[in-house]
Scaffold this active site. Sequence first.
Site, short mmCIF file in Angstrom:
data_model
loop_
_atom_site.label_atom_id
_atom_site.label_comp_id
_atom_site.label_asym_id
_atom_site.label_seq_id
_atom_site.Cartn_x
_atom_site.Cartn_y
_atom_site.Cartn_z
N LYS A 1 -7.62 -3.69 -8.13
CA LYS A 1 -6.71 -4.66 -8.51
C LYS A 1 -7.36 -5.83 -9.10
O LYS A 1 -6.84 -6.35 -10.02
CB LYS A 1 -5.98 -4.95 -7.06
CG LYS A 1 -5.20 -3.89 -6.45
CD LYS A 1 -4.81 -4.03 -4.84
CE LYS A 1 -3.75 -2.83 -4.43
NZ LYS A 1 -3.56 -2.84 -3.26
N GLN B 1 -4.59 -6.59 2.38
CA GLN B 1 -4.71 -5.16 2.02
C GLN B 1 -4.31 -4.38 3.21
O GLN B 1 -4.95 -4.65 4.19
CB GLN B 1 -6.10 -4.70 1.49
CG GLN B 1 -6.33 -3.24 1.03
CD GLN B 1 -5.37 -2.83 -0.06
OE1 GLN B 1 -5.16 -3.34 -0.88
NE2 GLN B 1 -5.03 -1.71 0.04
N ASP C 1 3.34 -8.84 -2.49
CA ASP C 1 3.72 -7.34 -2.29
C ASP C 1 5.13 -7.05 -1.74
O ASP C 1 5.60 -6.05 -1.61
CB ASP C 1 2.56 -6.50 -1.02
CG ASP C 1 1.36 -6.20 -1.84
OD1 ASP C 1 1.58 -5.72 -2.86
OD2 ASP C 1 0.38 -6.11 -0.67
#
Length: 300
Positions: free
Chosen positions: A68, A112, A135
């Site tokens: 990422k 994460q 997200d």
Amino acid sequence: MAGGTRVSSAAPAAGSAEVIDGRAVAAAVRERVRRKVTALRAERGIEPGLATVLVGDDPGSEIYVRRKREACAEAGIRSFHHPLPAPTPAIELAALLDALNDDRAVHGILLQLPLPAGLDAAAMTRRIDPAKDVDGLHPLNAGLLAQGAVDAVVPCTPAGVMELLGAAGAELAGAPAVVIGRSTLVGRPLASLLLGADATVTHCHSRTRDLAAVCRDAEVVVAAAGVPRLVTADMVSPGATVIDVGTNRTDAGLTGDVDFDGVRRVARAITPVPGGVGPMTIAMLLDNTVRLARRASNGE
Ligand code: NAD
């Protein structure tokens, strides 16, 4: 969306579906993001920034976060990495998230998942400012999406599935579409997105009585169950578009939720694993980061 242009260039043989090339669609999204980053910098003097937070040393998560960050660098997005050891007390992780919420250079915060045992992922996700929730997992954004609001931050994998459906030229309005899986990360937001695109959505899960029968009635099937080869050729109607979100590590290697070789003989278009949905997730993360940066600069 790319509108029917990103399927494999070879014409499909009779009885062989077009293979939707996720790497090509993702490359197009990343190019689009690069142009937006250049414009933001030139017109508003803004450099989009993504903070990545990784707790512990899970090798899979380390690879995901590294990819990422590399993708950010390639797109011209700044990334700020915050590795924390496991165990990290909840109060310390919360304090870091609070500081990132207040940091004007940070437009998106990526925590994460999964978190190590002892940390409550739902509570930490709620700690992230919804305006930086890259997200799209904060309940506010999930609620906005469920309401069909255009300003919801959409989770990256479902957003990528919608791009792939667009690229494959799938007709969604009115079409019967099946989503298999009801997680907050994939299945639920995807069902909302398909509904928002006017599909007639049936939402299946582990308790669905006759998955095969439901799938056979569908023009679009999206499998996100995490069960290798759950969807087989006899479950797919001729001409259907099949998107395989599944990423399962088996003795035979990485496999999706769809029996690719069997289903491609029946379907109109299909995504492979790997090379289908996977590359889209990072591309949409970049897209979300730039969107949040632009919004912040608008004072929205
Ligand atoms: P999850 O385990 O949270 O949810 C799985 C869902 O599938 C559940 O809602 C469950 O009810 C349903 N399910 C399980 N077995 C079923 C069955 N036999 N029939 C019908 N439904 C069934 O998983 P998730 O996080 O939503 O991920 C799903 C899959 O997608 C996994 O393989 C995951 O690795 C993959 N994934 C891939 C990406 C990507 O970028 N390619 C991103 C996220 C998830």
